[in-house]
Design a protein around this motif. Structure first.
Motif, mmCIF file in Angstrom:
data_model
loop_
_atom_site.group_PDB
_atom_site.id
_atom_site.type_symbol
_atom_site.label_atom_id
_atom_site.label_comp_id
_atom_site.label_asym_id
_atom_site.label_seq_id
_atom_site.Cartn_x
_atom_site.Cartn_y
_atom_site.Cartn_z
ATOM 1 N N LEU A 217 0.953 -1.640 0.249
ATOM 2 C CA LEU A 217 0.116 -0.449 -0.419
ATOM 3 C C LEU A 217 1.017 1.088 0.294
ATOM 4 N N CYS A 218 0.983 1.894 -1.147
ATOM 5 C CA CYS A 218 1.778 3.160 -1.002
ATOM 6 C C CYS A 218 0.937 4.376 -1.623
ATOM 7 N N ASP A 219 1.707 5.423 -1.764
ATOM 8 C CA ASP A 219 1.175 6.882 -2.859
ATOM 9 C C ASP A 219 1.820 6.824 -3.642
ATOM 10 N N VAL A 220 0.955 7.753 -4.398
ATOM 11 C CA VAL A 220 1.234 7.846 -5.309
ATOM 12 C C VAL A 220 2.773 9.027 -5.808
ATOM 13 N N ARG A 221 3.051 9.986 -4.303
ATOM 14 C CA ARG A 221 4.396 10.164 -4.591
ATOM 15 C C ARG A 221 4.748 9.962 -3.041
ATOM 16 N N ILE A 222 6.060 9.551 -2.935
ATOM 17 C CA ILE A 222 6.968 9.396 -1.984
ATOM 18 C C ILE A 222 8.072 10.101 -1.317
ATOM 19 N N GLY A 223 7.664 11.611 -1.190
ATOM 20 C CA GLY A 223 8.829 12.587 -1.374
ATOM 21 C C GLY A 223 9.007 13.380 -2.502
ATOM 22 N N LYS A 224 10.476 12.866 -2.808
ATOM 23 C CA LYS A 224 9.836 13.268 -4.367
ATOM 24 C C LYS A 224 10.559 12.055 -5.364
ATOM 25 N N GLU A 225 9.893 11.233 -4.286
ATOM 26 C CA GLU A 225 9.674 9.566 -5.832
ATOM 27 C C GLU A 225 8.914 9.875 -6.394
ATOM 28 N N SER A 226 8.419 8.578 -6.944
ATOM 29 C CA SER A 226 7.040 8.081 -7.519
ATOM 30 C C SER A 226 6.936 7.029 -6.911
ATOM 31 N N GLY A 227 5.492 7.414 -6.837
ATOM 32 C CA GLY A 227 4.921 6.039 -6.254
ATOM 33 C C GLY A 227 4.457 5.144 -7.286
ATOM 34 N N LEU A 228 4.096 5.836 -8.541
ATOM 35 C CA LEU A 228 3.804 4.918 -10.090
ATOM 36 C C LEU A 228 5.138 4.066 -9.994
ATOM 37 N N ASP A 229 6.435 4.810 -10.306
ATOM 38 C CA ASP A 229 7.491 3.936 -11.180
ATOM 39 C C ASP A 229 7.457 2.619 -9.916
ATOM 40 N N LEU A 230 7.843 2.868 -8.251
ATOM 41 C CA LEU A 230 8.032 2.322 -7.550
ATOM 42 C C LEU A 230 6.490 1.188 -7.628
ATOM 43 N N CYS A 231 5.846 0.965 -7.828
ATOM 44 C CA CYS A 231 4.274 -0.039 -8.778
ATOM 45 C C CYS A 231 5.060 -0.034 -9.821
ATOM 46 N N ARG A 232 5.210 -0.262 -10.866
ATOM 47 C CA ARG A 232 6.057 -0.642 -11.594
ATOM 48 C C ARG A 232 6.927 -1.601 -11.743
ATOM 49 N N GLN A 233 7.756 -1.477 -10.598
ATOM 50 C CA GLN A 233 9.052 -1.675 -10.723
ATOM 51 C C GLN A 233 8.500 -3.513 -9.720
ATOM 52 N N ILE A 234 7.790 -3.123 -8.569
ATOM 53 C CA ILE A 234 7.215 -4.297 -7.298
ATOM 54 C C ILE A 234 6.517 -5.057 -8.635
ATOM 55 N N THR A 235 5.880 -4.646 -9.726
ATOM 56 C CA THR A 235 4.725 -5.437 -10.639
ATOM 57 C C THR A 235 5.467 -6.437 -11.041
ATOM 58 N N SER A 236 6.118 -5.793 -11.874
ATOM 59 C CA SER A 236 7.200 -6.253 -12.924
ATOM 60 C C SER A 236 8.368 -7.249 -11.979
ATOM 61 N N GLN A 237 9.056 -6.841 -10.774
ATOM 62 C CA GLN A 237 9.845 -8.215 -9.928
ATOM 63 C C GLN A 237 9.128 -8.812 -9.459
ATOM 64 N N HIS A 238 7.727 -7.690 -9.119
ATOM 65 C CA HIS A 238 7.347 -9.305 -8.161
ATOM 66 C C HIS A 238 6.381 -9.663 -8.113
ATOM 67 N N PRO A 239 5.773 -10.400 -9.288
ATOM 68 C CA PRO A 239 4.172 -10.175 -10.617
ATOM 69 C C PRO A 239 3.152 -11.140 -9.116
#
Length: 222
Positions: free
Chosen positions: A60-82
């Motif tokens: 469960l994460c936000d769209v923005r994580i400080g200066k980082e993108s929650g969308l980028d994090l989502c992309r990484q998690i779903t690709s690396q840990h489906p």
């Protein structure tokens, strides 16, 4: 004999505000039979490390994580840990962010005003393989889908671009400089730069060539 109750959903929380993490922990603590918080992170890097180590059922994460993108994090998690589902929990009441979230593999997009029972219900549906969207956005999403089907939306809307960002991107693809884009749109160069930064972020790129590559790959402009 009745089927045994499923084990609690193993959840990792990600938000750059410790107060939010504490609040979610307290709220979900009322549902120990359904949700078990196995980790908390305040950065995307820490979240990725936790997912790799713990293999949670969901994040469960936000769209923005400080200066980082929650969308980028989502992309990484779903690709690396489906096997791990990602649900965005955010204050951004914006269907463009929603479309971006779904595009990068999110299983849910929920607004932070939700209460504990609703959140648990949504997480249960996500665990069962459904995609959940906050009811406050559902009507607007349906309208947007209808407009897309009717060809009434601008190019790039499905990627989260605003109409003006789409216009700027089209001019970049045509080879215009920032000054040229500003002249064409009768806007200041600073305004154009703001739009460019916005479309870079939404397309997940860092420069003009990356944005143009995405536009060409997606066939946005004919």
């Amino acid at each position: 004999m009745a089927d045994p109750a499923p084990s609690p959903l193993r959840l990792v929380l990600v938000d750059d505000h410790e107060m939010v993490l504490q609040g979610l922990t307290a709220m979900l603590g009322h549902f120990p039979d359904e949700v078990q918080i196995v980790g908390r992170a305040t950065t995307a890097g820490a979240a990725l490390a936790l997912v790799a180590e713990l293999a949670p059922d969901a994040v469960l994460c936000d769209v923005r994580i400080g200066k980082e993108s929650g969308l980028d994090l989502c992309r990484q998690i779903t690709s690396q840990h489906p096997a791990t589902k990602v649900v965005l929990l955010t204050v951004y009441d914006d269907e463009h962010y929603l479309f971006q979230a779904l595009r990068v593999g999110a299983s849910g997009y929920i607004l932070k005003r939700i209460d504990g029972q609703e959140l648990v219900n949504h997480l249960r549906l996500v665990r069962e393989g459904e995609t959940v969207v906050d009811h406050a956005l559902a009507g607007r999403v349906a309208l947007s889908a209808a407009r897309l089907s009717a060809g009434e939306f601008w190019s790039g809307a499905h990627l989260g671009l605003t109409q003006r960002e789409s216009e700027v991107l089209e001019l970049l693809v045509a080879g215009h400089s920032n000054k040229g884009v500003a002249s064409k749109l009768v806007a200041s160069e600073d305004t154009v730069k703001t739009h460019i930064r916005g479309l870079y972020r939404k397309l997940g790129v860092s420069d003009r060539s990356g944005a143009i590559a995405v536009a060409l790959r997606e066939g946005l402009f004919r």
